[in-house]
Design an enzyme around this catalytic site. Structure first.
Site, PDB file in Angstrom:
ATOM      1  N   ASN A  80       0.820  -1.211   0.000  1.00 13.85           N
ATOM      2  CA  ASN A  80       0.000   0.000   0.000  1.00 13.85           C
ATOM      3  C   ASN A  80       0.860   1.269   0.000  1.00 13.85           C
ATOM      4  O   ASN A  80       2.072   1.225  -0.193  1.00 13.85           O
ATOM      5  CB  ASN A  80      -1.002  -0.002   1.151  1.00 13.85           C
ATOM      6  CG  ASN A  80      -2.383   0.473   0.717  1.00 13.85           C
ATOM      7  OD1 ASN A  80      -2.513   1.548   0.134  1.00 13.85           O
ATOM      8  ND2 ASN A  80      -3.404  -0.318   1.002  1.00 13.85           N
ATOM      9  N   ARG A  81       0.221   2.405   0.268  1.00 12.46           N
ATOM     10  CA  ARG A  81       0.820   3.700  -0.032  1.00 12.46           C
ATOM     11  C   ARG A  81       1.451   4.368   1.191  1.00 12.46           C
ATOM     12  O   ARG A  81       0.975   4.207   2.319  1.00 12.46           O
ATOM     13  CB  ARG A  81      -0.237   4.633  -0.629  1.00 12.46           C
ATOM     14  CG  ARG A  81      -0.770   4.150  -1.972  1.00 12.46           C
ATOM     15  CD  ARG A  81      -2.068   4.829  -2.352  1.00 12.46           C
ATOM     16  NE  ARG A  81      -2.542   4.395  -3.652  1.00 12.46           N
ATOM     17  CZ  ARG A  81      -3.251   3.281  -3.861  1.00 12.46           C
ATOM     18  NH1 ARG A  81      -3.554   2.484  -2.842  1.00 12.46           N
ATOM     19  NH2 ARG A  81      -3.647   2.959  -5.076  1.00 12.46           N
ATOM     20  N   HIS A 109       3.855  -0.373  -2.503  1.00 13.22           N
ATOM     21  CA  HIS A 109       4.223  -1.778  -2.693  1.00 13.22           C
ATOM     22  C   HIS A 109       5.721  -2.032  -2.820  1.00 13.22           C
ATOM     23  O   HIS A 109       6.143  -2.965  -3.517  1.00 13.22           O
ATOM     24  CB  HIS A 109       3.519  -2.356  -3.919  1.00 13.22           C
ATOM     25  CG  HIS A 109       2.022  -2.430  -3.813  1.00 13.22           C
ATOM     26  ND1 HIS A 109       1.339  -2.397  -2.606  1.00 13.22           N
ATOM     27  CD2 HIS A 109       1.064  -2.532  -4.781  1.00 13.22           C
ATOM     28  CE1 HIS A 109       0.042  -2.486  -2.836  1.00 13.22           C
ATOM     29  NE2 HIS A 109      -0.158  -2.558  -4.135  1.00 13.22           N
ATOM     30  N   HIS A 179      -1.816  -9.939  -2.890  1.00 16.87           N
ATOM     31  CA  HIS A 179      -2.619  -9.054  -3.743  1.00 16.87           C
ATOM     32  C   HIS A 179      -3.396  -9.844  -4.801  1.00 16.87           C
ATOM     33  O   HIS A 179      -3.469  -9.447  -5.964  1.00 16.87           O
ATOM     34  CB  HIS A 179      -1.702  -8.032  -4.414  1.00 16.87           C
ATOM     35  CG  HIS A 179      -2.399  -6.775  -4.869  1.00 16.87           C
ATOM     36  ND1 HIS A 179      -3.232  -6.745  -5.962  1.00 16.87           N
ATOM     37  CD2 HIS A 179      -2.382  -5.522  -4.378  1.00 16.87           C
ATOM     38  CE1 HIS A 179      -3.677  -5.514  -6.141  1.00 16.87           C
ATOM     39  NE2 HIS A 179      -3.184  -4.752  -5.178  1.00 16.87           N
ATOM     40  N   TYR A 181      -6.515 -11.111  -6.902  1.00 16.39           N
ATOM     41  CA  TYR A 181      -7.854 -10.712  -7.331  1.00 16.39           C
ATOM     42  C   TYR A 181      -8.696 -11.991  -7.432  1.00 16.39           C
ATOM     43  O   TYR A 181      -8.375 -12.894  -8.216  1.00 16.39           O
ATOM     44  CB  TYR A 181      -7.820 -10.043  -8.698  1.00 16.39           C
ATOM     45  CG  TYR A 181      -7.085  -8.730  -8.776  1.00 16.39           C
ATOM     46  CD1 TYR A 181      -7.773  -7.522  -8.839  1.00 16.39           C
ATOM     47  CD2 TYR A 181      -5.695  -8.684  -8.836  1.00 16.39           C
ATOM     48  CE1 TYR A 181      -7.106  -6.310  -8.943  1.00 16.39           C
ATOM     49  CE2 TYR A 181      -5.011  -7.476  -8.934  1.00 16.39           C
ATOM     50  CZ  TYR A 181      -5.723  -6.304  -8.991  1.00 16.39           C
ATOM     51  OH  TYR A 181      -5.055  -5.106  -9.104  1.00 16.39           O
ATOM     52  N   ASP A 251     -11.756   0.856  -2.375  1.00 14.24           N
ATOM     53  CA  ASP A 251     -10.304   0.660  -2.323  1.00 14.24           C
ATOM     54  C   ASP A 251      -9.835   1.281  -1.015  1.00 14.24           C
ATOM     55  O   ASP A 251      -9.136   2.292  -1.002  1.00 14.24           O
ATOM     56  CB  ASP A 251      -9.610   1.305  -3.521  1.00 14.24           C
ATOM     57  CG  ASP A 251      -8.123   0.971  -3.598  1.00 14.24           C
ATOM     58  OD1 ASP A 251      -7.672   0.098  -2.826  1.00 14.24           O
ATOM     59  OD2 ASP A 251      -7.410   1.585  -4.416  1.00 14.24           O
ATOM     60  N   GLN A 293      -7.445  -4.174   3.350  1.00 13.30           N
ATOM     61  CA  GLN A 293      -7.799  -3.350   2.204  1.00 13.30           C
ATOM     62  C   GLN A 293      -8.739  -4.155   1.318  1.00 13.30           C
ATOM     63  O   GLN A 293      -8.381  -5.220   0.805  1.00 13.30           O
ATOM     64  CB  GLN A 293      -6.537  -2.952   1.423  1.00 13.30           C
ATOM     65  CG  GLN A 293      -6.781  -1.922   0.334  1.00 13.30           C
ATOM     66  CD  GLN A 293      -6.680  -0.493   0.843  1.00 13.30           C
ATOM     67  OE1 GLN A 293      -6.395  -0.266   2.005  1.00 13.30           O
ATOM     68  NE2 GLN A 293      -6.877   0.465  -0.037  1.00 13.30           N
ATOM     69  N   GLU A 322      -6.818  -7.703   1.111  1.00 13.80           N
ATOM     70  CA  GLU A 322      -5.394  -7.531   1.418  1.00 13.80           C
ATOM     71  C   GLU A 322      -5.230  -7.237   2.911  1.00 13.80           C
ATOM     72  O   GLU A 322      -5.410  -6.106   3.359  1.00 13.80           O
ATOM     73  CB  GLU A 322      -4.810  -6.399   0.589  1.00 13.80           C
ATOM     74  CG  GLU A 322      -4.989  -6.561  -0.905  1.00 13.80           C
ATOM     75  CD  GLU A 322      -4.690  -5.268  -1.641  1.00 13.80           C
ATOM     76  OE1 GLU A 322      -3.543  -4.791  -1.577  1.00 13.80           O
ATOM     77  OE2 GLU A 322      -5.632  -4.721  -2.257  1.00 13.80           O
TER      78      GLU A 322
END
Length: 357
Positions: A80-81, A109, A179, A181, A251, A293, A322
């Protein structure tokens, strides 16, 4: 008893071989993982007499090397950020690589050489396979030589366990997650909007238009972020609500309550449960982590990526669960901090249980 098969999966640009490990349990459920990025490639179960793969991804290792969406990957050192890529470790400031944001002004990441771009070493362990990667001191701007180990194990009750372990020879930060999907209607299905989600959290971290939490922890009640009772994912995803408008959907990080997971996972907390009436499948997520997340692949269609079956990934064609520390924690000291001290061992575990409704 889990069976394991290893086979070549592709080649790195430098010529190194990419391997694929397939785990098969007594029910015939299969999980495939690859040495490139320690990525989850397949989670396949028999549904209505036919195999159904619920993991979005690609056909070959080379396709994964070209991936720009972190498909199935172990991301880090920090998932993440982080605003401005600025962290302070043991009183010393560090500047991380800037690789995300409207002006590439933030970090995400682990950077352009994050762990999801590494070719991991593999070792067969009881019930599965364990991957190991080394991130050298300074990679992405992080201090310390960092070693990560991630083990995937498949049980006979269709539970996929992901166990994490990390050490560093200097004080650093560590926040690893997976991560993947998922789509419970199959990896080539068009949407997850008809899935139903329940998230075991009463609060979430507010985030700005760059998906950066500013420190506020808000109640979900009375908002489209409330999944304390099951809701269809598409029910409120386009609501006139700043969080959804900023991100183009879900998100966001939810603050997990800590509800105890059922046996034999009572050492973990409940994170989420997603179901599909169409296939009759449910995916439960349990974890040791403090946050999760929930991402609905809002920008996936903007990437011209061709996945399994030769199909381009559609917008909102998957969902991610996540489990991790809160995003932008280094800028918000009151959040739990992703610290890893020299000589200490960082450990975490997340389990995804696939079952019938």
């Amino acid at each position: 008893m889990t069976e394991l098969k290893m086979e070549p999966f592709g080649t790195m640009p430098g010529g190194e071989r990419i391997d694929l490990y397939t785990l098969t349990n007594g029910r015939g459920t299969r999980v495939a993982v690859t040495t490139y990025g320690a990525r989850l490639v397949k989670f396949e179960r028999m549904v209505h007499g036919a195999p159904l793969d619920i993991v979005l991804g690609y056909e070959t290792g080379e396709d994964y090397v070209r991936d720009t969406a972190s498909m199935g990957a172990i991301v880090g050192r920090h998932a993440n950020r982080i605003a401005g890529g600025r962290i302070t470790v043991a009183g010393r400031p560090y500047q991380l690589e800037l690789n995300t944001g409207s002006k590439k002004q933030n970090h995400i990441h682990g950077g352009s050489n994050g762990l999801h771009y590494h070719l991991w070493m593999a070792e067969i362990v009881e019930g599965g396979v364990e991957f190991t990667a080394i991130s050298p001191d300074g990679e992405g701007g992080y201090p310390g030589n960092f070693e990560a180990k991630v083990a995937y194990r498949l049980t006979d009750d269709d539970a996929l366990s992901i166990s994490y372990r990390a050490v560093s020879d200097a004080d650093t930060i560590c926040n690893l997650t997976n991560h993947t999907y998922f789509n419970l209607e199959g990896c080539t299905a068009d949407s997850v909007l008809d899935h139903t989600a329940e998230i075991y959290a009463d609060e979430f971290t507010w985030a700005d238009a760059e998906s950066l939490p500013d420190g506020r922890i808000l109640s979900v009640f009375g908002t489209p972020m409330d999944f304390t009772a099951p809701h269809r994912i598409g029910e409120r995803i386009d609501a006139d609500y700043d969080q959804l408008q900023f991100a183009g959907g879900y998100d966001h990080n939810w603050v997990l309550r800590g509800d105890i997971a059922p046996e034999p996972y009572s050492h973990l907390k409940k994170a989420a449960r997603v179901t599909s009436e169409k296939t009759g499948l449910a995916l439960s997520c349990y974890t040791t982590q403090v946050g999760m997340q929930f991402y609905t692949a809002n920008s996936l269609a903007k990437r011209p990526l061709i996945g399994k079956g030769g199909k381009q990934f559609p917008r909102r064609g998957g969902f991610c669960l996540e489990t991790q520390f809160f995003p932008n924690a280094p800028a918000n000291p009151h959040f739990p901090q992703p610290e890893l001290r020299m000589g200490e061992v960082w450990e975490a575990e997340t389990v995804y249980v696939l079952e019938e409704l």
